[in-house]
Write a protein that holds these residues in place. Structure first.
Motif, PDB file in Angstrom:
ATOM      1  N   VAL A 191      -1.209  -3.919  23.858  1.00 37.06           N
ATOM      2  CA  VAL A 191      -1.039  -5.083  22.991  1.00 37.06           C
ATOM      3  C   VAL A 191      -2.252  -5.239  22.075  1.00 37.06           C
ATOM      4  O   VAL A 191      -2.114  -5.484  20.883  1.00 37.06           O
ATOM      5  N   VAL A 192      -3.445  -5.072  22.618  1.00 41.87           N
ATOM      6  CA  VAL A 192      -4.672  -5.260  21.838  1.00 41.87           C
ATOM      7  C   VAL A 192      -5.025  -4.054  20.982  1.00 41.87           C
ATOM      8  O   VAL A 192      -5.853  -4.162  20.092  1.00 41.87           O
ATOM      9  N   GLN A 193      -4.403  -2.900  21.244  1.00 37.92           N
ATOM     10  CA  GLN A 193      -4.644  -1.689  20.461  1.00 37.92           C
ATOM     11  C   GLN A 193      -3.329  -0.902  20.407  1.00 37.92           C
ATOM     12  O   GLN A 193      -3.058  -0.077  21.263  1.00 37.92           O
ATOM     13  N   PRO A 194      -2.486  -1.196  19.403  1.00 37.67           N
ATOM     14  CA  PRO A 194      -1.136  -0.621  19.364  1.00 37.67           C
ATOM     15  C   PRO A 194      -1.086   0.897  19.183  1.00 37.67           C
ATOM     16  O   PRO A 194      -0.080   1.513  19.517  1.00 37.67           O
ATOM     17  N   LEU A 195      -2.139   1.504  18.670  1.00 40.36           N
ATOM     18  CA  LEU A 195      -2.123   2.953  18.455  1.00 40.36           C
ATOM     19  C   LEU A 195      -2.812   3.674  19.613  1.00 40.36           C
ATOM     20  O   LEU A 195      -3.907   3.285  20.023  1.00 40.36           O
ATOM     21  N   PRO A 196      -2.212   4.759  20.119  1.00 40.01           N
ATOM     22  CA  PRO A 196      -2.899   5.545  21.137  1.00 40.01           C
ATOM     23  C   PRO A 196      -4.102   6.265  20.521  1.00 40.01           C
ATOM     24  O   PRO A 196      -4.211   6.387  19.296  1.00 40.01           O
ATOM     25  N   LEU A 197      -4.988   6.740  21.363  1.00 39.41           N
ATOM     26  CA  LEU A 197      -6.230   7.351  20.894  1.00 39.41           C
ATOM     27  C   LEU A 197      -5.986   8.495  19.913  1.00 39.41           C
ATOM     28  O   LEU A 197      -6.656   8.584  18.891  1.00 39.41           O
ATOM     29  N   PHE A 198      -5.013   9.371  20.172  1.00 42.28           N
ATOM     30  CA  PHE A 198      -4.810  10.501  19.283  1.00 42.28           C
ATOM     31  C   PHE A 198      -4.380  10.050  17.878  1.00 42.28           C
ATOM     32  O   PHE A 198      -4.670  10.710  16.906  1.00 42.28           O
ATOM     33  N   ARG A 199      -3.724   8.906  17.746  1.00 46.70           N
ATOM     34  CA  ARG A 199      -3.352   8.380  16.422  1.00 46.70           C
ATOM     35  C   ARG A 199      -4.556   7.726  15.733  1.00 46.70           C
ATOM     36  O   ARG A 199      -4.661   7.726  14.518  1.00 46.70           O
ATOM     37  N   ARG A 200      -5.461   7.165  16.510  1.00 45.25           N
ATOM     38  CA  ARG A 200      -6.652   6.528  15.915  1.00 45.25           C
ATOM     39  C   ARG A 200      -7.632   7.576  15.425  1.00 45.25           C
ATOM     40  O   ARG A 200      -8.412   7.316  14.519  1.00 45.25           O
ATOM     41  N   ARG A 201      -7.609   8.767  15.981  1.00 47.17           N
ATOM     42  CA  ARG A 201      -8.534   9.827  15.584  1.00 47.17           C
ATOM     43  C   ARG A 201      -8.009  10.651  14.409  1.00 47.17           C
ATOM     44  O   ARG A 201      -8.747  11.357  13.798  1.00 47.17           O
ATOM     45  N   ALA A 202      -6.744  10.589  14.169  1.00 51.07           N
ATOM     46  CA  ALA A 202      -6.135  11.417  13.106  1.00 51.07           C
ATOM     47  C   ALA A 202      -6.472  10.898  11.729  1.00 51.07           C
ATOM     48  O   ALA A 202      -6.806   9.816  11.473  1.00 51.07           O
TER      49      ALA A 202
END
Length: 165
Positions: free
Chosen positions: A154-165
């Motif tokens: 809820v507080v971070q809707p994107l998984p880590l691999f999407r935030r790094r792309a």
């Protein structure tokens, strides 16, 4: 007076949590109260007409769908954890935030321990009434137990691999 964690800070509790067998008799019209689901379902019209704030607390076997149509009238939804190992309300918090778009306070009550706070926050809780034998000040550190998370939340809707792309 109990102290709770709200939005990452320890604050004095200003809401009155009514017991499961509570009634409307003798309630101060201007107090901020958290009523059990049963009382809300029986007396929602009277509770909506009060001057004070109104919240509802749900026990672990009660579902958020039962208050979905009333969320705009509630400043607070408290989700009770009768024992720390009962995790059903983690899903309830996510439903409140993601499915129903609830923007009010979602509070964890009951057998709430420091080890749960980081995960509860990720599910949408923003207030925590720790078990009475626990210290809220020392529990604040639990929000820094992990520097990042792989999964969406809820507080971070994107998984880590999407935030790094």
């Amino acid at each position: 007076m109990q102290r709770i964690i709200k939005n990452g800070q320890v604050v004095d509790e200003n809401w009155h949590l009514l017991p499961a067998d509570a009634s409307l008799d003798g309630l101060n019209n201007s107090d901020d109260i958290i009523v059990p689901l049963r009382l809300w379902l029986e007396h929602d019209h009277a509770l909506k007409a009060r001057d004070g704030g109104v919240g509802v607390w749900l026990d672990s076997h009660e579902e958020v769908e039962s208050i979905a149509d009333d969320l705009q009238h509630l400043q607070l939804v408290a989700l009770n954890f009768p024992i720390f190992s009962d995790g059903r309300h983690y899903s309830s918090a996510r439903l409140l935030r993601e499915r129903y778009g609830y923007t009010g306070e979602v509070r964890a009550i009951g057998d709430v321990l420091r080890d749960q706070l980081f995960y509860m926050m990720r599910c949408g809780f923003d207030a925590f009434a720790l078990r009475e034998d626990r210290d809220a000040e020392s529990a604040l550190n639990s929000f820094r137990d992990f520097s990042d998370a792989y999964q969406s939340a809820v507080v971070q809707p994107l998984p880590l691999f999407r935030r790094r792309a």
